[in-house]
Design an enzyme around this catalytic site. Structure first.
Site, PDB file in Angstrom:
ATOM      1  N   ASP A 158     -10.722   2.793   4.136  1.00  4.53           N
ATOM      2  CA  ASP A 158     -11.138   1.400   3.917  1.00  4.53           C
ATOM      3  C   ASP A 158     -12.649   1.287   3.751  1.00  4.53           C
ATOM      4  O   ASP A 158     -13.143   0.294   3.225  1.00  4.53           O
ATOM      5  CB  ASP A 158     -10.727   0.530   5.116  1.00  4.53           C
ATOM      6  CG  ASP A 158      -9.341  -0.079   4.949  1.00  4.53           C
ATOM      7  OD1 ASP A 158      -9.007  -0.467   3.823  1.00  4.53           O
ATOM      8  OD2 ASP A 158      -8.611  -0.162   5.956  1.00  4.53           O
TER       9      ASP A 158
ATOM     10  N   GLN B 151      -4.558  -1.805   9.723  1.00  4.61           N
ATOM     11  CA  GLN B 151      -4.438  -3.088   9.025  1.00  4.61           C
ATOM     12  C   GLN B 151      -5.068  -4.203   9.861  1.00  4.61           C
ATOM     13  O   GLN B 151      -4.802  -4.334  11.053  1.00  4.61           O
ATOM     14  CB  GLN B 151      -2.947  -3.377   8.749  1.00  4.61           C
ATOM     15  CG  GLN B 151      -2.702  -4.607   7.893  1.00  4.61           C
ATOM     16  CD  GLN B 151      -3.292  -4.496   6.493  1.00  4.61           C
ATOM     17  OE1 GLN B 151      -3.349  -3.418   5.915  1.00  4.61           O
ATOM     18  NE2 GLN B 151      -3.746  -5.612   5.938  1.00  4.61           N
TER      19      GLN B 151
ATOM     20  N   LYS C  74       0.841  -1.213   0.000  1.00  5.80           N
ATOM     21  CA  LYS C  74       0.000   0.000   0.000  1.00  5.80           C
ATOM     22  C   LYS C  74       0.866   1.249   0.000  1.00  5.80           C
ATOM     23  O   LYS C  74       0.606   2.214  -0.725  1.00  5.80           O
ATOM     24  CB  LYS C  74      -0.927   0.007   1.229  1.00  5.80           C
ATOM     25  CG  LYS C  74      -2.036  -1.021   1.133  1.00  5.80           C
ATOM     26  CD  LYS C  74      -2.847  -1.123   2.422  1.00  5.80           C
ATOM     27  CE  LYS C  74      -3.636  -2.415   2.426  1.00  5.80           C
ATOM     28  NZ  LYS C  74      -4.559  -2.581   3.530  1.00  5.80           N
TER      29      LYS C  74
HETATM   30  N1  LIG Z   1      -7.419  -2.377   6.867  1.00  5.97           N
HETATM   31  C1  LIG Z   1      -7.490  -3.422   6.031  1.00  5.97           C
HETATM   32  N2  LIG Z   1      -7.086  -4.624   6.435  1.00  5.97           N
HETATM   33  C2  LIG Z   1      -7.182  -5.675   5.575  1.00  5.97           C
HETATM   34  C3  LIG Z   1      -7.656  -5.489   4.243  1.00  5.97           C
HETATM   35  C4  LIG Z   1      -8.079  -4.209   3.870  1.00  5.97           C
HETATM   36  O1  LIG Z   1      -8.558  -3.972   2.738  1.00  5.97           O
HETATM   37  N3  LIG Z   1      -7.972  -3.189   4.782  1.00  5.97           N
HETATM   38  N4  LIG Z   1      -7.684  -6.568   3.363  1.00  5.97           N
HETATM   39  C5  LIG Z   1      -6.998  -7.790   3.710  1.00  5.97           C
HETATM   40  C6  LIG Z   1      -5.538  -7.747   3.446  1.00  5.97           C
HETATM   41  N5  LIG Z   1      -5.252  -7.116   2.179  1.00  5.97           N
HETATM   42  C7  LIG Z   1      -4.902  -5.824   2.197  1.00  5.97           C
HETATM   43  O2  LIG Z   1      -4.636  -5.221   3.163  1.00  5.97           O
HETATM   44  C8  LIG Z   1      -5.372  -7.864   0.974  1.00  5.97           C
HETATM   45  C9  LIG Z   1      -5.571  -9.241   0.980  1.00  5.97           C
HETATM   46  C10 LIG Z   1      -5.655  -9.952  -0.215  1.00  5.97           C
HETATM   47  C11 LIG Z   1      -5.545  -9.294  -1.417  1.00  5.97           C
HETATM   48  C12 LIG Z   1      -5.626 -10.008  -2.717  1.00  5.97           C
HETATM   49  O3  LIG Z   1      -5.647  -9.403  -3.758  1.00  5.97           O
HETATM   50  N6  LIG Z   1      -5.667 -11.306  -2.691  1.00  5.97           N
HETATM   51  C13 LIG Z   1      -5.801 -12.087  -3.905  1.00  5.97           C
HETATM   52  C14 LIG Z   1      -4.521 -12.748  -4.239  1.00  5.97           C
HETATM   53  C15 LIG Z   1      -3.594 -11.776  -4.843  1.00  5.97           C
HETATM   54  C16 LIG Z   1      -2.280 -12.404  -5.254  1.00  5.97           C
HETATM   55  O4  LIG Z   1      -1.944 -13.491  -4.783  1.00  5.97           O
HETATM   56  O5  LIG Z   1      -1.603 -11.787  -6.051  1.00  5.97           O
HETATM   57  C17 LIG Z   1      -6.865 -13.146  -3.667  1.00  5.97           C
HETATM   58  O6  LIG Z   1      -7.205 -13.389  -2.530  1.00  5.97           O
HETATM   59  O7  LIG Z   1      -7.353 -13.679  -4.681  1.00  5.97           O
HETATM   60  C18 LIG Z   1      -5.353  -7.937  -1.428  1.00  5.97           C
HETATM   61  C19 LIG Z   1      -5.257  -7.233  -0.236  1.00  5.97           C
HETATM   62  C20 LIG Z   1      -7.140  -8.063   5.193  1.00  5.97           C
HETATM   63  N7  LIG Z   1      -6.803  -6.918   5.971  1.00  5.97           N
END
Ligand SMILES: Nc1nc2c(c(=O)[nH]1)N[C@@H](CN(C=O)c1ccc(C(=O)N[C@@H](CCC(=O)O)C(=O)O)cc1)CN2
Length: 272
Positions: free
Chosen positions: A190, A167, A123
């Site tokens: 968020d 997070q 991020k």
């Molecule tokens: N404050 C926050 N905490 C968390 C968030 C959030 O949006 N805000 N989201 C998740 C963690 N996260 C970002 O922080 C996140 C998790 C997963 C992915 C994602 O794109 N996953 C893909 C796989 C991508 C890859 O392998 O290249 C998937 O699941 O298909 C993006 C962001 C929890 N905490």
């Protein structure tokens, strides 16, 4: 000279976004804006002087949706992400040159989870690339709820901070709901604050922010020319981060959409 402006950014150029855009009105940039939400050093409303390119016109021909009603297609997100980042960087450059200000994000990380460290690193790198300033507050796994609340409150009161991300997940001894409730809704980038989620669920209401995973799903569909109206949509996963807000978003923005949520914590799939 005062001028009334609509909030309008790169995302707000489609009919879908028009239904959700903020309807805040503020001053022009020639006089220092008095800002209710983001503090005195950043306008709550920002329209770069020249910003009328429709993102949809940038789509390559091969990306257009084939409308046979049955074909499935994997949507390629990276080129769109690149376009969006370029546009955001351009908006921020203009903001800096026109008013000498730029947005800043505060990220709060509690504990030593490797995945959380990776996510905030991604991020912050993305922010850096487009010209968004960042500040990180790292707290130990053992921190108390009050210590965390103090950090969040500090960012709430800091006029140099315009967005806050705590997070997730937090360590188990911390009450996530209590922490989320404390983030000022207008800094809740968020979109997890109950006011933002609640407003997302009610037709005619406007959240300050929409959870990014949901917003990006819709954005991808729109940019690929997919008509959402009247479609049956299956959303797998009911997490507050992606599945739930996506179903809310589809229901408030377009009538007739059926959204089904199944199995928590599975990534989203949408069939049309
Ligand atoms: N404050 C926050 N905490 C968390 C968030 C959030 O949006 N805000 N989201 C998740 C963690 N996260 C970002 O922080 C996140 C998790 C997963 C992915 C994602 O794109 N996953 C893909 C796989 C991508 C890859 O392998 O290249 C998937 O699941 O298909 C993006 C962001 C929890 N905490």
């Amino acid at each position: 000279m005062k001028k009334s402006l609509h909030f309008r950014s790169f995302f707000e150029t489609t009919p879908w976004h028009k239904t959700l855009r903020k309807t805040l009105h503020f001053h022009s940039f020639s006089s220092p804006p008095s800002c209710t939400f983001l503090g005195p050093n950043l306008p709550d409303v920002w329209i770069p002087k020249e910003n009328n390119t429709s993102p949809h016109t940038l789509l390559p021909q091969s990306f257009q949706w084939s409308n046979d009603g049955h074909s499935a297609r994997i949507i390629e997100g990276k080129p769109i992400a690149k376009q969006i980042k370029l546009k955001v960087a351009d908006e921020i450059r203009k903001m800096k040159s026109e008013i000498g200000k730029f947005p800043r994000l505060a990220v709060v990380l509690v504990g030593d989870r490797k995945d959380s460290h990776t996510f905030i690193h991604v991020k912050m790198k993305a922010c850096d690339k487009v010209g968004i300033g960042t500040v990180v507050s790292e707290l130990p796994e053992s921190c108390t709820e009050n210590e965390l609340l103090d950090v969040v409150s500090g960012f709430n009161d800091d006029d140099d901070v315009h967005g806050i991300v705590v997070q997730l997940p937090l360590p188990q001894h911390l009450d996530e709901e209590r922490i989320m409730n404390v983030i000022r809704p207008e800094k809740d980038v968020d979109g997890f604050h109950p006011l933002n989620i609640g407003n997302l669920a009610i037709r005619g209401r406007k959240p300050f922010f929409i959870p990014c995973a949901s917003k990006s799903c819709i954005e991808l569909l729109l940019r690929h020319g997919v008509e959402i109206r009247g479609k049956r949509v299956a959303i797998i996963g009911r997490s507050k981060i992606a599945g739930l807000p996506t179903s809310l978003l589809l229901q408030v923005t377009k009538k007739n959409v059926v959204a089904e949520n199944r199995e928590e914590n599975v990534s989203i799939a949408i069939w049309l």
